[in-house]
Scaffold this active site. Sequence first.
Site, PDB file in Angstrom:
ATOM      1  N   CYS A 135       0.980  -1.209   0.086  1.00 14.81           N
ATOM      2  CA  CYS A 135      -0.158  -0.029   0.029  1.00 14.81           C
ATOM      3  C   CYS A 135       0.833   1.308   0.063  1.00 14.81           C
ATOM      4  CB  CYS A 135      -0.923   0.076   1.325  1.00 14.81           C
ATOM      5  SG  CYS A 135      -1.881   1.566   1.161  1.00 14.81           S
ATOM      6  N   GLU A 209      -4.278  -6.494  -2.165  1.00 12.37           N
ATOM      7  CA  GLU A 209      -4.439  -5.131  -2.468  1.00 12.37           C
ATOM      8  C   GLU A 209      -4.932  -5.067  -3.862  1.00 12.37           C
ATOM      9  OE1 GLU A 209      -4.246  -1.965  -2.009  1.00 12.37           O
ATOM     10  OE2 GLU A 209      -2.755  -1.465  -0.782  1.00 12.37           O
TER      11      GLU A 209
END
Length: 224
Positions: A135, A209
């Site tokens: 991230c 993700e």
Amino acid sequence: MTFFERLKTAASVEWLAYTEHPFTNGLADGSLPEAAFRHYLVQDYLFLIEFARAYALAVYKSPRLDDMREAASGLSAILDVEMNLHVKLCGEWGLSPADLEQAPPAAEMLAYTRYVLDAGMRGDLLALKVALAPCVIGYAEIATRLASRPLAEAASNAYRVWIAEYAGAPYQEVAAKAQAHMEQLADRYATPAREAELIAIFREATRLEADFWEMAWRAGRPVQ
């Protein structure tokens, strides 16, 4: 190769699926359906709340004062800067703070953030930083790629503000500092025998993700 480069190489399939997901390409040319972006904004706000908890955990897991200060700085950046920017951006899309705070969390958001927190609870600070890396560092890489696309800054692209926020110098500096700190931790704690475990954490976090993008991408597609 640096430690981060080794992680990306070992998780190359997952990294490509994440960083070049169709959701991101839709941001670059403005073709992403509004419903997809709105769903993303809401879930990303809830995501930031959980990531703030992860940075608070990083303070607790820090073996040294300089590590604690780095984690505390990241926590402050989320609570005092990024979440405020997020609220402002959401407001431009007609979403109030109440809309964000009362939204039901998506399974994909919960799966990702719970995985990061679990990795941090079970492991040390390095394991937590590896789980956070897709991230924190990945957004900088994605935004840099998107910003180079012809329509990224076009007035007609409704997502140009998002791209500019993550491609801009302030966020790029945050990501660079996060990467540098992870490299320092790896120099201290990442033995060759342990690297396979850290790669597994990075690979799974990266996969989650990509699932987050996919969640939002599906929200913008018409029901068959």
